[in-house]
Motif scaffolding. Structure first.
Motif, PDB file in Angstrom:
ATOM      1  N   LEU A 293      84.530  22.905  -1.059  1.00 14.34           N
ATOM      2  CA  LEU A 293      85.042  21.923  -0.394  1.00 14.34           C
ATOM      3  C   LEU A 293      86.347  21.202  -0.963  1.00 14.34           C
ATOM      4  N   HIS A 294      86.426  21.327  -2.003  1.00 18.14           N
ATOM      5  CA  HIS A 294      87.655  20.327  -2.768  1.00 18.14           C
ATOM      6  C   HIS A 294      89.091  21.423  -2.008  1.00 18.14           C
ATOM      7  N   ARG A 295      88.790  22.769  -2.320  1.00 17.48           N
ATOM      8  CA  ARG A 295      89.861  23.649  -2.081  1.00 17.48           C
ATOM      9  C   ARG A 295      90.120  23.431  -0.343  1.00 17.48           C
ATOM     10  N   LEU A 296      89.082  23.510   0.379  1.00 15.35           N
ATOM     11  CA  LEU A 296      89.449  23.360   1.743  1.00 15.35           C
ATOM     12  C   LEU A 296      90.123  22.117   2.195  1.00 15.35           C
ATOM     13  N   ARG A 297      89.650  20.989   1.747  1.00 14.06           N
ATOM     14  CA  ARG A 297      90.249  19.520   1.820  1.00 14.06           C
ATOM     15  C   ARG A 297      91.734  19.742   1.586  1.00 14.06           C
ATOM     16  N   ARG A 298      91.977  20.273   0.303  1.00  9.85           N
ATOM     17  CA  ARG A 298      93.339  20.625  -0.141  1.00  9.85           C
ATOM     18  C   ARG A 298      94.133  21.182   0.745  1.00  9.85           C
ATOM     19  N   ARG A 299      93.632  22.187   1.034  1.00  9.29           N
ATOM     20  CA  ARG A 299      94.597  23.201   1.841  1.00  9.29           C
ATOM     21  C   ARG A 299      94.809  22.851   3.309  1.00  9.29           C
ATOM     22  N   ILE A 300      93.698  22.235   3.860  1.00  9.33           N
ATOM     23  CA  ILE A 300      93.811  21.704   5.153  1.00  9.33           C
ATOM     24  C   ILE A 300      94.643  20.542   5.085  1.00  9.33           C
ATOM     25  N   THR A 301      94.748  19.455   4.204  1.00  4.79           N
ATOM     26  CA  THR A 301      95.657  18.433   4.226  1.00  4.79           C
ATOM     27  C   THR A 301      97.043  18.977   3.891  1.00  4.79           C
ATOM     28  N   GLU A 302      97.167  19.907   3.019  1.00  7.82           N
ATOM     29  CA  GLU A 302      98.500  20.475   2.715  1.00  7.82           C
ATOM     30  C   GLU A 302      99.410  21.194   4.167  1.00  7.82           C
ATOM     31  N   THR A 303      98.320  21.861   4.990  1.00 12.89           N
ATOM     32  CA  THR A 303      98.865  22.688   5.841  1.00 12.89           C
ATOM     33  C   THR A 303      98.933  21.888   7.195  1.00 12.89           C
ATOM     34  N   TYR A 304      98.053  21.024   7.641  1.00 13.07           N
ATOM     35  CA  TYR A 304      97.738  20.335   8.772  1.00 13.07           C
ATOM     36  C   TYR A 304      98.086  18.981   8.698  1.00 13.07           C
TER      37      TYR A 304
END
Length: 209
Positions: A189-200
């Protein structure tokens, strides 16, 4: 105790000779439910159990999980130990072999689940009646980001998101220890939040994760 002291001919593992008498005392304490004896058994035999598991599994972390499972099973099943049938070390090695086989079977199940999870993105990309374009886009983006996660994290999150399983149910389904499932979920979940925040961006898809 060093692991090398346990190595015998042809790569077999045996307890050092000086422990034979102590093992008898430990075994008696184990049968009487003495926690100090059990602690001593763990200190003496954990390196052997870990080495056996690591040799078969080829993974130190999995071997650590198996080691914990072996000694938990030994404590819970101590009434089943029969000194007249063999020494304490042989009994522990037998438990280790069974738990290692279980770990290999669980690994196979995880591989099969991961293979099934690999098809999830294509399924979630299909529009469904009653689903808004925004919701459909969110699902596609989430599936795409899930596919980029390390396999263990992707596996448990797919089971949580798409099959609505609890962490306990995921542990039961896959054979992964519950503590490991929780760790994978937290890190995933931490990786998902970070990746989604960085991308979108912070208001993009997955903001509720």
């Amino acid at each position: 105790m060093t692991t090398s002291a346990l190595a015998g001919p042809a790569g077999q593992l045996h307890p050092p000779a000086e422990e034979t008498h102590e093992s008898g005392q430990f075994a008696e304490g184990l049968l009487h439910g003495d926690e100090q004896s059990f602690a001593a058994i763990y200190r003496h035999w954990a390196p052997l159990v870990h080495t056996l598991a690591a040799r078969t599994l080829g993974d130190a972390r999995e071997a650590e999980d198996v080691t914990q499972q072996v000694f938990l099973a030994a404590w819970r099943g101590r009434s089943g130990f029969r000194p007249e049938r063999g020494p304490l070390g042989a009994w522990l090695v037998g438990i280790t072999r069974r738990k290692t086989v279980d770990a290999l079977a669980a690994r196979t199940r995880r591989t099969e689940l991961a293979a099934a999870a690999a098809h999830v993105p294509a399924q979630t990309a299909e529009p469904k009646p009653g689903v808004s374009p925004e919701e459909c886009l969110d699902r596609v983006l989430l599936a795409d980001e899930l596919a980029k996660l390390p396999l263990p994290q992707r596996e448990v999150l797919c089971l949580a998101f798409y099959e609505d399983l609890t962490q306990v149910q995921i542990a039961e389904r896959t054979g992964i220890p519950l503590g490991t499932v929780k760790s994978h979920v937290r890190r995933g979940l931490h990786r998902l939040r970070r990746r989604i925040t960085e991308t979108y961006g912070p208001t993009g898809s997955g903001a509720a994760l």
